[in-house]
Design a protein around this motif. Structure first.
Motif, PDB file in Angstrom:
ATOM      1  N   GLY A 442       0.801  -1.222   0.000  1.00 37.09           N
ATOM      2  CA  GLY A 442       0.000   0.000   0.000  1.00 37.09           C
ATOM      3  C   GLY A 442       0.831   1.268   0.000  1.00 37.09           C
ATOM      4  O   GLY A 442       0.299   2.349  -0.300  1.00 37.09           O
ATOM      5  N   GLU A 443       2.118   1.165   0.322  1.00 38.05           N
ATOM      6  CA  GLU A 443       2.992   2.336   0.370  1.00 38.05           C
ATOM      7  C   GLU A 443       3.638   2.659  -0.970  1.00 38.05           C
ATOM      8  O   GLU A 443       4.297   3.689  -1.116  1.00 38.05           O
ATOM      9  CB  GLU A 443       4.087   2.114   1.420  1.00 38.05           C
ATOM     10  N   VAL A 444       3.477   1.791  -1.951  1.00 40.78           N
ATOM     11  CA  VAL A 444       4.116   2.005  -3.254  1.00 40.78           C
ATOM     12  C   VAL A 444       3.425   3.147  -3.986  1.00 40.78           C
ATOM     13  O   VAL A 444       2.191   3.198  -4.077  1.00 40.78           O
ATOM     14  CB  VAL A 444       4.062   0.720  -4.101  1.00 40.78           C
ATOM     15  N   GLU A 445       4.218   4.068  -4.516  1.00 34.60           N
ATOM     16  CA  GLU A 445       3.689   5.205  -5.276  1.00 34.60           C
ATOM     17  C   GLU A 445       3.997   4.998  -6.754  1.00 34.60           C
ATOM     18  O   GLU A 445       5.149   4.854  -7.143  1.00 34.60           O
ATOM     19  CB  GLU A 445       4.329   6.508  -4.790  1.00 34.60           C
ATOM     20  N   LEU A 446       2.957   4.981  -7.575  1.00 32.10           N
ATOM     21  CA  LEU A 446       3.141   4.776  -9.012  1.00 32.10           C
ATOM     22  C   LEU A 446       3.203   6.072  -9.801  1.00 32.10           C
ATOM     23  O   LEU A 446       3.447   6.053 -11.017  1.00 32.10           O
ATOM     24  CB  LEU A 446       2.008   3.908  -9.560  1.00 32.10           C
TER      25      LEU A 446
END
Length: 743
Positions: A442-446
């Protein structure tokens, strides 16, 4: 005034070029050789390969060119000369042929005259072109140079005196495999290709250097001196060691598979093949291959006729059918065998049928799903998230597709419990214990990614926290308009799902933790193929077991009452469904050993012995097999395990992933088959007083193992990384946590 195109009706960004008088339209910026290939005009070449960067090393493709009526002062390499509007190219005039013949003469100056003993003989590009462009007598009388060979490991053998320095192998390891293991050393006539450090090739795609080599410098060590190409029959088949379903040919002589080579399919494996698929055929000829029906006789087994064995098997199933029976199927089983197993289970009134034998957490009723996009589109993604996967080892050619995307500029994000080796630099890494993977995702920024892909692999799908990770991945993909690609856990897991090899009753884990009175095992090696080996051996050990098996191995003999020998996929006409939902056919190549029979024939005969409906066909085409929709209900969760200790990270060793691979001698001799071991973060190792090489005692709820410990900074703190597929690590793979002490 600007130049006008020779043909105003050209497609956009195309130019007109004339090759040997033939008018062609070619994309602007493409090379002469590409335009000629598209038109079917042959130009000789050695260094050029359509999948590799252009090097223009060999000069064999020299052609005569003319632009605006002015001839070029010297021949041009067709592989490195861009087409121009109105260009005229001559591939067969005197100037071009003289240049090509002179290049061939130079190439043969140092080439040894060992065609009679060269494994490339009969399929050698140098032989073929020398016949057309070579002279019968050389004008050079100097001594030929000799180049020392390197040991590149158990898969590829070298005869570098034959090398013509085309550098195809160098470009393959650099650009396709991404490992940069081969290179050119020294200069001029002293130039030679090698590894510099003398180490074996470590890429999981190393066998492809054999295919790209145009001479006999790099050949197949397993196949060496075993046959000539004209003795072999090529049978189309499939790789069955991962869910990609790579297309390949098995080369067969008198019923024995002697080698495997890639079969071109741009949509699946392009023209490449992983080493696992290329060399696994060795395992078909292991000493413990099941060749005759066996019936337990006291503490041992007696050989039996098929008639006796089927009667014994039918009696076993009559005595324990319905709720007393569990049917467990290997996820590489073909569609046809799977459909008949589902039909058999239904006819016996058994709802306990499952192929998800390697998955611990089935509490969400998860089953394999097809990728929502073609494989080739993954290369076009601008953001890719890898979740819980050692992708290089899990599906090597899918990893290669992701590498191509990264080279195009895609940002690849990694969420894993180990910082596994990749052949590209990821945009971000989140290395956390398995219990934190869902939160870390959930912390991954695309960013502003318009075409995002999320790939969920075996560590996530098979572990104790699988259901939570699957939920998190689905929510993450939905919120970011990303495509969710869950890798099916088995070569035909998707096909078996579609064939209804799923439970209406207990799932695979539940029927082992709630033991049945009898089990039917299909294609399974009980000691190594189950996620929870301890529970499996305990349940099977207290039940009557009918085993349809490729191998009469020690663990099968320990639990089975009847062993029925069946043919492996390379010995069958069958279909598999790959990870994108593509149904692909394999033809029988090798001959099944001894009295082993195709599994569908054995199932038909068993159904006939039991007088069950739907088993009265004589040909598989008359069986009326069709996919069946069956969705499993929420099933069992992984056992809770200990609340303290290190979290277990269990990955399948690349060359220990299934019974056939485990028996391929060349793959077992490869350095990637490192043996059972334990890897810990250096801080955890120091806290436990463990140094490299120390023996550690690893204790789980269902077993204990003594393993050599290795501090490894790639492992997340608080984790113990083991590879499965080995006997010592088998009892630990199902544990969420283990206690580790110095032995």
């Amino acid at each position: 005034m600007s130049a006008q195109p020779a043909n105003p009706n050209l497609p956009p960004d195309h130019v007109t070029v004339y090759i040997d008088g033939k008018e062609l339209a070619a994309p602007r910026g493409s090379m002469i050789i590409q335009a000629a290939d598209k038109a079917g005009i042959p130009i000789p070449r050695f260094c050029y390969h359509e999948k590799l960067p252009i090097a223009a090393n060999c000069r064999m493709c020299l052609v005569d060119t003319e632009i605006g009526g002015r001839p070029a002062p010297k021949p041009s390499p067709a592989c490195a000369t861009p087409v121009m509007d109105g260009m005229r190219v001559y591939t067969r005039n005197d100037k071009a042929l003289k240049a090509q013949r002179n290049v061939m003469e130079f190439l043969l100056i140092n080439h040894p005259l060992d065609c009679p003993i060269c494994d490339q003989g009969g399929e050698c590009e140098l032989q073929d072109l020398a016949l057309g462009y070579g002279r019968s007598v050389s004008r050079f009388v100097e001594r030929k140079r000799v180049v020392a060979d390197e040991d590149l490991g158990p898969l590829v053998v070298t005869e570098m005196t034959r090398c013509i320095q085309c550098t195809r192998c160098v470009r393959f390891t650099a650009e396709i495999a991404g490992t940069y293991e081969l290179g050119g050393m020294q200069r001029g006539e002293n130039l030679q290709i090698g590894t510099y450090d003398g180490q074996p090739l470590m890429t999981e795609l190393s066998g492809n250097v054999i295919d790209v080599c145009p001479v006999g410098a790099l050949t197949n060590k397993v196949f060496r001196f075993r046959a000539r190409p004209w003795e072999l029959i090529a049978r189309p088949s499939l790789g069955f060691h991962d869910a990609l379903g790579s297309n390949l040919f098995h080369h067969v002589r008198r019923g024995e598979i002697l080698r495997s080579v890639p079969r071109d399919n741009e949509a699946v494996n392009e023209c490449w093949l992983s080493d696992r698929d290329r060399y696994a055929h060795q395992g078909l000829y292991a000493e413990d291959r099941a060749t005759v029906p066996l019936i337990r006789d006291g503490e041992g087994f007696r050989e039996a006729s098929w008639e006796d064995a089927l009667k014994h098997a039918a009696a076993l199933l009559r005595a324990q059918g319905g709720d007393d029976l569990g049917v467990l199927v290997h996820p590489a089983t073909s569609n046809e065998e799977g459909a008949l197993l589902a039909r058999l289970a239904d006819a016996l009134g058994c709802g306990h049928l499952d192929h998800r034998i390697g998955q611990l957490d089935l509490s969400d009723g998860a089953a394999a799903e097809a990728f929502p996009l073609p494989l080739a589109e993954i290369e076009q993604a601008d953001a890719i998230v890898l979740v819980g996967t050692h992708l290089r080892h899990e599906v090597p050619l899918l990893h290669q597709r992701v590498r191509k995307a990264a080279k195009r500029g895609a940002r690849v994000h990694v969420v894993n419990p180990v910082d596994f080796d990749l052949t590209f630099a990821p945009a971000s890494r989140r290395i956390v214990p398995p219990s934190q993977l869902a939160a870390a995702l959930g912390e991954v920024e695309l960013g502003e990614a318009a075409h995002a892909v999320v790939i969920v692999g075996a560590l996530a799908e098979n572990g104790a926290h699988a259901a939570a990770i699957r939920r998190a991945a689905a929510a993450f993909a939905a919120a970011r308009n990303a495509r969710l690609c869950r890798i099916p856990q088995g070569a035909n897991a998707l096909g078996l799902t579609q064939q209804g090899v799923l439970p209406a009753g207990l799932d695979a884990q539940a029927m082992l933790r709630q033991p049945r009175k009898a089990y039917l095992l299909y294609g399974i090696e009980p000691g190594l193929d189950f996620a929870d080996t301890a529970a499996a051996l305990k349940a099977l050990g207290g039940a009557r077991v009918l085993a349809f098996s490729h191998y009469a191995c020690a663990s099968t003999r320990a639990v089975a009452e009847v062993i029925l020998p069946i043919a492996a996929l390379p010995e069958l006409d069958a279909t598999l469904t790959n990870l994108e939902g593509r149904v692909q056919a394999a033809s029988a190549a090798g001959r099944a050993p001894g009295q082993a029979q195709p599994g569908w024939r054995v199932l038909r005969a068993l159904g006939g012995e039991l007088a069950l409906p739907g088993f009265d066909f004589t040909d598989l085409g008359d069986a009326g097999l069709a996919p069946r929709a069956r969705r499993p209900a929420a099933g069992s969760a992984a056992p809770a395990g200990a609340a303290s200790g290190l979290e277990v990270v269990a990955t399948a060793a690349i060359y220990r992933s299934d019974a056939t691979v485990r028996r391929a001698d060349a793959l077992q001799a490869h350095p990637l088959t490192a043996g059972p071991g334990l890897r810990l973060h250096p801080d955890d190792a120091a806290a436990l007083g463990l140094q490299a090489g120390d023996m550690a005692r690893v204790r789980g709820a269902d077993g204990t193992a003594s393993l050599p410990a290795t501090p490894d900074a790639r492992v997340a703190r608080g984790c113990a990384w083991i590879e499965t597929g080995y006997g010592p690590t088998a009892p630990l793979a199902a544990q969420a946590r283990v206690e580790v002490v110095r032995a």
